[in-house]
Structures are given as C-alpha cells and as structure tokens.
Write an enzyme that holds these catalytic residues in place. Structure first.
Site, PDB file in Angstrom:
ATOM      1  N   SER A  95       1.197  -2.982  -3.572  1.00  0.00           N
ATOM      2  CA  SER A  95       0.929  -2.607  -4.945  1.00  0.00           C
ATOM      3  C   SER A  95       1.599  -3.583  -6.893  1.00  0.00           C
ATOM      4  O   SER A  95      -0.211  -3.845  -6.407  1.00  0.00           O
ATOM      5  CB  SER A  95       2.656  -1.301  -5.231  1.00  0.00           C
ATOM      6  OG  SER A  95       2.518  -0.411  -6.223  1.00  0.00           O
ATOM      7  N   ASP A 217      -2.215   9.242  -1.854  1.00  0.00           N
ATOM      8  CA  ASP A 217      -1.646   7.871  -2.158  1.00  0.00           C
ATOM      9  C   ASP A 217      -0.960   8.981  -3.181  1.00  0.00           C
ATOM     10  O   ASP A 217      -1.701   9.126  -4.691  1.00  0.00           O
ATOM     11  CB  ASP A 217      -2.293   6.611  -2.493  1.00  0.00           C
ATOM     12  CG  ASP A 217      -0.722   5.583  -2.781  1.00  0.00           C
ATOM     13  OD1 ASP A 217      -0.506   5.855  -3.038  1.00  0.00           O
ATOM     14  OD2 ASP A 217      -1.390   3.935  -2.512  1.00  0.00           O
ATOM     15  N   HIS A 246       1.682   5.591  -0.075  1.00  0.00           N
ATOM     16  CA  HIS A 246       1.806   4.557  -0.735  1.00  0.00           C
ATOM     17  C   HIS A 246       1.985   3.044  -0.273  1.00  0.00           C
ATOM     18  O   HIS A 246       2.222   2.016  -0.847  1.00  0.00           O
ATOM     19  CB  HIS A 246       2.833   4.689  -2.257  1.00  0.00           C
ATOM     20  CG  HIS A 246       2.236   3.435  -3.398  1.00  0.00           C
ATOM     21  ND1 HIS A 246       0.993   3.237  -3.596  1.00  0.00           N
ATOM     22  CD2 HIS A 246       3.434   2.538  -3.646  1.00  0.00           C
ATOM     23  CE1 HIS A 246       1.119   2.585  -4.930  1.00  0.00           C
ATOM     24  NE2 HIS A 246       2.388   1.641  -4.317  1.00  0.00           N
TER      25      HIS A 246
END
Length: 270
Positions: A95, A217, A246
């Site tokens: 991320s 996601d 995610h």
C-alpha cells in the site's frame, strides 16, 4: 541499536546474502507479514519495521509536520537502511509503503535491487484524466467518520478494506492493528496518504518494479496497476491476483505467499 531502529521497532531475522525489507501499509504493523516471513528466513536476511504512527510505535515520536508528506517516511526508510549498513535490498512495500519505497529509491537507487509493490497507488483521488477510485467528497466523509467515532469507523472500514467474511481472522487482525493507532495520528496519516500524489515522481524511478495487485480492491482499482506500469521509468511487470481485498498477504496467504516468493526470486526478463 540506533535511533531509527529503536523508534521503528526494527527486527532483523534470518540468514542469507540478500537482504529483504518488508514494509507495511496504513493501519497495520510488521505483524501483517507473519505468513510470509517463515518462508524467507532460511534464505534471506529479513528486515521488519513499523511505520511511525503505527499503534506499536511511541506516539510521542510522531511529528505531525514531518509526516504530512510521504517524503518524511521515505527518509525514515533510508535512515533504517543506513543504520543497518544495508548496501542493497529487495524492498517489498504494501500500500502506501510501496510509494514510500519508490520515493526513497529516487534519491538512493543503489540501495534497491528491485521493489515489489502490493496494492499500491500513486493517487487515490479521481481526476478528469485519471481514475484513482475516490471522489473528494467520499474522502471528506471518510475523514469526518474517523473524527466522530474512531472505533465505529474501524469496525466498518476493516471488513470493507480486507474483503470477504466480516468474522474472518484477517478482518479481526486488521481491526486490531487499526484500532491500536491513536485516533488523531490515524486521521493525519490517512489524510496524508489519500491526498498524496506520487504520479509526477514515477518517471524518476529507475529501479525494477514488480507490481502486484488484487483483482478486487476497495482502495486501488486494477487500472492503477497498469498506470504504474506505463509511467515508471525503469523496467516493470504487473501481476493481478485472483484475490479480494487490500491486504491479500493477510487474507489470502495461500495465493499471495507463493506469488511473492516467485517475484522475490526471479528478476524481470530482459
């Protein structure tokens, strides 16, 4: 132990000639890598750390000014690598930490032999010529919900972000680490991430990048992985997994761990 090592709860485990750095994303800490680490320690020197602001770090160390940009976090990564005298590493960033790694690599490409990005986005807000997945009004609502009742927001956000069953171990784990963050710090970090725009920097990234993405996601549409592929200056490759959510390394380790090991071990074909 150096200042950066102590502040970021750095752990160095495993044995091997190559160093792998595992960098977690928002709302988690280094425990998010628990399914991957056992597969690395026999062959690699593994560096784990917590981003400043994670619930496991000392909130007194969180500098609200420093961390209004991702560059502040990138400086932390370079400080950790410097203290540990790392000459070169394979950097695995989840991320926001994927973008942090890319930024760090621009000033010190020699430190990164390659970067694996998981669920990464250079820009979350939609624009006329770019689809990031969020309208600005949606983000304002998200931040207001965080301000009004952080615990309730965590309980609602965690299953949406992780995907799948609300009672799953992965959702419970993410809820725990998310709620461990001090609410005002969590809000500040979320605002920095969701309003960040790394797109102008992508053309300066020369380190090879392996872009890994879930097919579904909430935070990062699949088209974003192709955007990264097209705009990074160095070699890159995209692999879209059949996973949902995610945090696939936490929710679908049976799919993600073998795939990550393959990308760690093999370089992009010339």
């Amino acid at each position: 132990m150096g200042i950066a090592e102590e502040a970021h709860n750095v752990r160095v485990i495993g044995s091997g000639q190559q160093t792998i750095v595992l960098a977690h994303g928002f709302g988690t800490d280094q425990s998010v890598w628990k399914h991957l680490v056992p597969h690395l320690v026999d062959d690699y020197r593994v560096i784990l750390y917590d981003n400043m602001g994670a619930g496991t770090t000392n909130p007194d160390y969180f500098d609200f000014q420093r961390y209004t940009t991702l560059e502040g976090y990138a400086c932390d990564v370079l400080a950790i690598l410097d203290e540990l005298q790392v000459q070169s590493c394979i950097y695995v960033g989840h991320s926001v930490s994927a973008m942090i790694g890319l930024i760090a690599s621009i000033s010190r490409p020699d430190l990164f032999s390659k970067i694996l990005t998981i669920s990464a986005s250079p820009r979350y807000v939609n624009e006329p010529d770019y689809y990031g997945g969020f309208e600005e009004t949606e983000l304002i609502e998200l931040f207001e919900a965080m301000k009004s009742n952080y615990k309730a927001w965590c309980d609602g956000f965690a299953p949406l972000c992780v995907g799948g069953d609300m009672e799953s171990v992965a959702v419970q784990e993410f809820s725990r680490t998310l709620f461990n963050m001090r609410p005002d710090i969590a809000l500040s970090v979320a605002q920095t991430i969701f309003y960040s725009d790394v797109r102008p920097l992508l053309r300066h990234v020369t380190v090879p990048c392996h872009i890994i993405q879930s097919v579904k996601d909430l935070a990062v549409p699949v088209v974003v992985s192709e955007y990264l592929h097209q705009n990074l200056r160095g070699d890159s490759i995209v692999e879209v997994m059949s996973t949902d959510g995610h945090l696939p390394q936490l929710s679908s380790p049976e799919v993600v761990v073998p795939l990550l090991l393959r990308h760690i071990r093999y370089n992009i074909a010339a």
